[in-house]
Design a protein around this motif. Structure first.
Motif, PDB file in Angstrom:
ATOM      1  N   THR A   1      -2.553  13.781   3.512  1.00  0.00           N
ATOM      2  CA  THR A   1      -3.449  12.645   3.734  1.00  0.00           C
ATOM      3  C   THR A   1      -2.653  11.411   4.129  1.00  0.00           C
ATOM      4  OG1 THR A   1      -4.904  13.553   2.026  1.00  0.00           O
ATOM      5  CG2 THR A   1      -5.302  11.285   2.696  1.00  0.00           C
ATOM      6  N   PHE A   2      -1.495  11.236   3.500  1.00  0.00           N
ATOM      7  CA  PHE A   2      -0.595  10.134   3.844  1.00  0.00           C
ATOM      8  C   PHE A   2      -0.144  10.257   5.301  1.00  0.00           C
ATOM      9  CE2 PHE A   2       3.745   8.415   4.112  1.00  0.00           C
ATOM     10  CZ  PHE A   2       3.570   7.147   3.587  1.00  0.00           C
TER      11      PHE A   2
ATOM     12  N   ASP B   1       0.823  -1.213   0.000  1.00  0.00           N
ATOM     13  CA  ASP B   1       0.000   0.000   0.000  1.00  0.00           C
ATOM     14  C   ASP B   1       0.853   1.257   0.000  1.00  0.00           C
ATOM     15  OD1 ASP B   1      -2.283   1.824   0.571  1.00  0.00           O
ATOM     16  OD2 ASP B   1      -1.378   1.898   2.557  1.00  0.00           O
TER      17      ASP B   1
ATOM     18  N   ALA C   1      -2.617   9.383   8.375  1.00  0.00           N
ATOM     19  CA  ALA C   1      -2.709   7.996   8.836  1.00  0.00           C
ATOM     20  C   ALA C   1      -1.738   7.741   9.985  1.00  0.00           C
ATOM     21  CB  ALA C   1      -2.419   7.041   7.681  1.00  0.00           C
TER      22      ALA C   1
ATOM     23  N   THR D   1      -7.428  -0.793   2.681  1.00  0.00           N
ATOM     24  CA  THR D   1      -6.669  -0.580   1.446  1.00  0.00           C
ATOM     25  C   THR D   1      -7.512  -0.964   0.229  1.00  0.00           C
ATOM     26  OG1 THR D   1      -4.614  -1.063   2.615  1.00  0.00           O
ATOM     27  CG2 THR D   1      -4.546  -1.142   0.217  1.00  0.00           C
TER      28      THR D   1
ATOM     29  N   CYS E   1     -10.280   6.229   4.896  1.00  0.00           N
ATOM     30  CA  CYS E   1      -9.600   4.962   4.638  1.00  0.00           C
ATOM     31  C   CYS E   1      -8.176   4.978   5.181  1.00  0.00           C
ATOM     32  CB  CYS E   1      -9.583   4.657   3.142  1.00  0.00           C
ATOM     33  SG  CYS E   1     -11.190   4.219   2.445  1.00  0.00           S
ATOM     34  N   ARG E   2      -7.498   6.096   5.005  1.00  0.00           N
ATOM     35  CA  ARG E   2      -6.128   6.206   5.503  1.00  0.00           C
ATOM     36  C   ARG E   2      -6.084   6.154   7.031  1.00  0.00           C
ATOM     37  NH1 ARG E   2      -2.177   4.677   2.907  1.00  0.00           N
ATOM     38  NH2 ARG E   2      -0.850   5.967   4.223  1.00  0.00           N
TER      39      ARG E   2
ATOM     40  N   GLN F   1      -6.409   2.584   8.057  1.00  0.00           N
ATOM     41  CA  GLN F   1      -5.124   1.928   7.799  1.00  0.00           C
ATOM     42  C   GLN F   1      -4.119   2.278   8.885  1.00  0.00           C
ATOM     43  OE1 GLN F   1      -4.442   3.548   3.910  1.00  0.00           O
ATOM     44  NE2 GLN F   1      -5.104   1.694   2.847  1.00  0.00           N
TER      45      GLN F   1
ATOM     46  N   VAL G   1     -10.051   1.703  -0.903  1.00  0.00           N
ATOM     47  CA  VAL G   1      -9.585   2.880  -1.639  1.00  0.00           C
ATOM     48  C   VAL G   1      -9.865   2.734  -3.125  1.00  0.00           C
ATOM     49  CG1 VAL G   1      -7.545   4.252  -2.257  1.00  0.00           C
ATOM     50  CG2 VAL G   1      -7.838   3.445   0.082  1.00  0.00           C
TER      51      VAL G   1
ATOM     52  N   TYR H   1       0.929   4.085  -2.890  1.00  0.00           N
ATOM     53  CA  TYR H   1       0.553   5.462  -2.568  1.00  0.00           C
ATOM     54  C   TYR H   1       1.682   6.438  -2.893  1.00  0.00           C
ATOM     55  CZ  TYR H   1      -2.343   8.898  -0.154  1.00  0.00           C
ATOM     56  OH  TYR H   1      -3.133   9.975   0.139  1.00  0.00           O
TER      57      TYR H   1
END
Length: 505
Positions: free
Chosen positions: A74-75, A43, A78, A113, A136-137, A140, A116, A47
């Motif tokens: 956004t990364f 993932d 998480a 994941t 979703c992030r 995760q 997404v 990404y």
């Protein structure tokens, strides 16, 4: 004097104190734990390589630089919830077992994941699209909060003491295989579909692949047994509680006050762990998550060139990581970490100068330097970090310390460096960032006690064969006998061990 001498005596080992590793079970444990990391980093690889494309799909109204920052924000989001996942899954793993928690984290990671790939785009639903991506992030990140610490704990508690570095390195082998698979898939899709095809619908394909991977990993983890160290600790807790106490209630009672104990009695180990995790993860996310975007957006390289260079770097890490783990079993964890920390401070700037030159050869050399620096930490971390904490607190303490450090410094590396490059216009900022991480890692390693070849804290020795166990018990009894003889001699002849100048005074 008598009390001092008796207190220093060590109880000889018995055959019950030494655990003989079950080789097939060890292989299954390493494989299942590594597969979870493969899933997680598949993932991350996807990404990272799709950062530019995801920015256009979910943040189309922004400038190219702002799209990258928004995507990495956004990364990074998480990672902000990872400590929460660590606070939940870590202590839970110390109470109900490592295997159950690792199965739960696998389900959550795979499902979020996979989801997404079904998300609507900004063009379809507007601002709701990036919000769904963020959700979703966050799921995760929450599940990942219990993943790496649990996987390292699981492998460390199954691995023989003399091979913990080698077997632990397979966990991060899975990490970089997953990254290579994810990034390789995106590279193939880029070559076959083109930039527009990837942006229109091709970006969904890698996330759909996560579903079957997650099901395979879940099946393998459900087939695992609990670790020998946890079984012994659970048996000890049950014996202390007595026969009239329910085992589940005893586990809950034993969990009370553990968080306080972690930060009051093991705060030094927590700080050392955070420093080493910072060193490893800043280097890791700089290379795996930020470097592809750095070369394309900041330096203007083509997507294909950047992707192939970083993919080749990951393959170099995969080929060398188990050798580094084996080396740490022979030379020790501290020498490997110290060497890597110093080399990171010295070589970070030259590596980025080579990457900045353009073309293929010089950037490839720069990327290879960063890959070899990264493997020093990746090949050693999984065997070093669990050894910092005792069995009854290991999963929880490692989850909390690891995830706090990753959240504050590791996962935010792409966001901070891309924002700093955007704000200052200085494309050498990533090198300076790595140098700071190297200094922090060096200081942390100075306070690290060597653990190579030694039992984990709170656990007895773990060996590979019954013959090795018998030799270890015999050696322990011989050493205990010699120590008892030494105590007797000191008691009968108290002046025998003093220096001549002491007796003459």
């Amino acid at each position: 004097m008598l009390r001092t001498l008796l207190r220093r005596r060590k109880k000889p080992l018995s055959s019950e104190d030494v655990t003989v590793a079950d080789r097939p079970q060890v292989r299954r444990a390493v494989t299942a734990a590594a597969l979870g990391n493969t899933m997680e980093w598949f993932d991350f690889g996807v990404y990272a390589y799709l950062a530019g494309t995801m920015g256009k799909v979910f943040f189309p109204s922004s400038s190219p630089g702002a799209q990258v920052v928004s995507t990495f924000a956004t990364f990074a989001a998480a990672f902000l919830v990872r400590p929460l996942g660590g606070l939940v899954f870590g202590p839970l793993g110390d109470r109900i077992g490592r295997q159950k928690v690792l199965a739960a984290t696998m389900i959550m990671m795979a499902a979020s994941t996979f989801a997404v790939g079904f998300l609507p785009t900004y063009a379809s639903v507007g601002f709701l699209a990036p919000l769904l991506l963020l959700l979703c992030r966050l799921v995760q990140g929450f599940s990942t909060g219990g993943e790496y610490a649990g996987a390292t704990t699981y492998i460390a508690e199954y691995a023989p003491d003399r091979r913990r570095g080698f077997l632990g390195s397979w966990l991060d082998f899975g990490t970089f295989v997953g990254y290579a698979l994810g990034s390789g898939l995106v590279t193939i899709l880029t070559l076959t579909l083109g930039t527009q095809g990837l942006q229109d619908w091709g970006w969904r394909i890698p996330f759909f692949v996560a579903g079957p991977l997650g099901l395979i990993g879940l099946y393998m983890r459900l087939k695992l047994e609990e670790t020998p160290a946890f079984k012994k600790e659970a048996a000890y807790v049950a014996a202390e509680a007595g026969d009239d106490v329910d085992p589940a209630e005893a586990a809950r009672e034993s969990g009370k006050g553990r968080l306080k104990e972690i930060f009051t009695q093991h705060w030094q180990a927590v700080l050392i762990c955070m420093g080493l995790v910072l060193l490893y993860n800043v280097t890791n996310y700089m290379v795996t998550s930020y470097l592809p975007t750095y070369m394309t957006v900041t330096l203007g390289e083509s997507d294909t060139t950047a992707q192939l260079l970083v993919l080749a770097t990951m393959l170099l890490v995969v080929l060398t990581i188990t050798a580094v783990g084996h080396t740490s079993d022979r030379w020790g964890r501290r020498p490997v970490f110290l060497t890597g920390s110093v080399a990171l401070v010295v070589l970070a700037v030259p590596a980025f100068l080579l990457i900045r030159e353009g073309g293929i050869l010089l950037p490839a050399i720069g990327c290879a330097i960063l890959g070899l620096l990264l493997v020093c930490f990746a090949g050693t971390a999984a065997s070093t970090l669990p050894a910092l904490f005792p069995t009854r607190l290991r999963y929880g303490a490692l989850s909390i310390a690891f995830n706090i450090s990753v959240s504050l410094f590791g996962g935010t590396t792409p966001l901070f460096t891309s924002a700093l490059v955007e704000a200052t216009g200085n494309d050498m900022v990533p090198a300076y960032y790595l140098m700071v991480a190297g200094v922090i890692g060096f200081v942390s390693t100075l306070f690290l006690h060597e653990t190579a070849g030694k039992p984990l804290r709170g656990s007895g020795p773990m060996v590979e064969t019954s013959g090795e166990a018998e030799r270890l018990v015999a050696h322990s009894r011989t050493a205990a006998g010699r120590q008892a003889r030494d105590v007797w001699i000191r008691l009968r002849h108290p002046w025998a061990h003093r220096k001549p100048d002491d007796r003459d005074r």
